[in-house]
Design an enzyme around this catalytic site. Structure first.
Site, short mmCIF file in Angstrom:
data_model
loop_
_atom_site.label_atom_id
_atom_site.label_comp_id
_atom_site.label_asym_id
_atom_site.label_seq_id
_atom_site.Cartn_x
_atom_site.Cartn_y
_atom_site.Cartn_z
N GLU A 279 1.64 -3.84 -5.68
CA GLU A 279 0.56 -4.82 -5.59
C GLU A 279 -0.67 -4.31 -6.34
OE1 GLU A 279 0.16 -6.49 -1.55
OE2 GLU A 279 -1.99 -6.44 -1.94
N CYS B 123 0.86 -1.20 0.00
CA CYS B 123 0.00 0.00 0.00
C CYS B 123 0.88 1.23 0.00
CB CYS B 123 -0.84 0.06 1.27
SG CYS B 123 -2.03 -1.26 1.40
N LYS C 225 5.58 10.52 -5.70
CA LYS C 225 6.64 10.02 -6.58
C LYS C 225 7.94 9.79 -5.82
CE LYS C 225 6.63 12.33 -10.44
NZ LYS C 225 5.95 12.92 -11.59
N ARG D 87 -0.22 15.88 -4.13
CA ARG D 87 0.02 16.69 -5.32
C ARG D 87 1.18 17.68 -5.17
NH1 ARG D 87 -4.41 17.62 -9.55
NH2 ARG D 87 -2.51 17.14 -10.68
N SER E 62 3.31 8.10 -14.20
CA SER E 62 4.17 9.27 -14.31
C SER E 62 5.61 8.91 -13.92
CB SER E 62 3.61 10.38 -13.40
OG SER E 62 4.49 11.44 -13.35
N SER F 57 -5.12 1.90 -7.40
CA SER F 57 -6.24 2.87 -7.44
C SER F 57 -6.01 3.80 -8.63
CB SER F 57 -6.25 3.69 -6.15
OG SER F 57 -5.08 4.48 -6.08
N TYR G 134 5.35 14.23 -3.36
CA TYR G 134 5.76 13.26 -2.33
C TYR G 134 5.46 11.82 -2.77
CZ TYR G 134 6.39 17.08 1.02
OH TYR G 134 6.82 18.21 1.66
#
Ligand code: ACO
Ligand code: ZN
Length: 288
Positions: free
Chosen positions: A181, A147, A161, A156, A194, A185, A159
């Site tokens: 995994e 997760c 990435k 946004r 990205s 979402s 963080y």
């Protein structure tokens, strides 16, 4: 949903100086779900039913950072590694909090098989949790993230990435390729797409012509350099529409649009880090 913290939108979590509105059900104890607000200690993530209880807790709670080892630090950002077996309470509390923003994840109580990597931002009051990802200690399916979450007040801002990048740096240290995994979402897929696109384009754009010939690289090589699992490399190349079939072989074509878009995106991106095995071992960090 009965017993749901999010059955109506007035049920909020207070975490440090943030007030969070849960997006999804999270199985906090039934007796707390009728409260309009749940108070969380932002350091040990213990949940309390009132501000008074939280204040009393804060006089006793000595934590000013997540438990476990700080394995990386640069500037105000740190990463802590927490063992789900050794720090069960913290790990369970983290899962309960995370579930408020994760739709289809079901891990809350059996945290033993997982490690948790918590990213924090430091100020004079302590190390404030920004986000985390969990990782199975042993994965038979090459999962390097179970997760992943950036807490909404921090979303946004790059963080997510950074968390993803850290997960791949860990895989590089292990000498393995990894993949998150499934299912991802919508926001997870956006962030991974990205990250994969930027990571792969960076390698392709760095390739130099070989004796005047077109530069060559294999999917396996891209996967080895980046620790991104082969399937994800292929899906990214397809997503970016780079693969063409030309005179009996596959070639990758980088259009000007792609190159320009990539250069602009990289200018916006947070400073990046590379774990070195040395620093990983000594639990400090370096930022190149
Ligand atoms: N709308 C459109 N694009 C978005 C949004 C949004 N709401 N959120 C992020 N993105 C894009 C960003 O534009 C960025 O792409 P770009 O750099 O090419 O512009 C990319 O996704 C990553 O953005 P970050 O700022 O680095 O990511 P963020 O810190 O917001 O975290 C995350 C992303 C972790 C997925 C966050 O949205 C989150 O915690 N969501 C809730 C939990 C979740 O869904 N986790 C993933 C589940 S799958 C799994 O756990 C394996
Ligand atoms: Zn506490």
């Amino acid at each position: 949903m009965t017993g749901s913290l999010v059955s109506d939108r007035s049920h909020d979590d207070i975490l440090g100086r943030h007030r969070l509105k849960p997006w999804y059900f999270s199985p906090y104890p039934q007796e707390l779900t009728s409260l309009p607000i749940l108070y969380l200690c932002e350091f040990c993530l213990k949940y309390l039913k009132s501000l008074k209880c939280l204040q009393r807790h804060l006089t006793k709670c000595n934590l000013r950072h997540p438990p476990g080892n700080e394995i990386y630090r640069k500037g105000t950002i740190s990463f802590f590694e927490i063992d789900g077996r050794k720090n069960k309470n913290y790990s369970q509390n983290l899962c309960l909090l995370a579930k408020c923003f994760l739709d289809h994840k079901t891990l809350y109580y059996d945290t033993d098989p997982f490690l948790f990597y918590v990213m924090t931002e430091y100020d004079s009051k302590g190390f404030h949790i920004v986000g985390y990802f969990s990782k199975e200690k042993e994965s038979t399916e090459d999962y390097n993230v179970a997760c992943i979450l950036t807490l909404p007040p921090y979303q946004r801002r790059g963080y997510g990435k950074l968390l993803i990048e850290f997960s791949y740096e860990l895989s590089k240290v292990e000498g393995k390729t990894g993949t998150p995994e499934k299912p991802l979402s919508d926001l997870g897929l956006l962030s991974y797409r990205s990250y994969w696109s930027q990571t792969i384009l960076e390698i392709l754009m760095d390739l130099k012509p070989d004796n005047g010939e077109r530069p060559q690289i294999t999917i396996n090589e891209i996967s080895e350099i980046t620790s991104v699992k082969k399937e994800d490399v292929i899906s990214t190349l397809q997503y970016l529409n780079l693969i063409n079939y030309y005179k009996g072989q596959y070639i990758l074509t980088l259009s000007e649009d792609i190159v320009d878009g990539h250069e602009k995106a990289m200018q916006k991106r947070q400073p990046r880090f590379f774990l070195c095995v040395l620093c990983f071992t000594c639990h400090k960090g370096c930022w190149i």
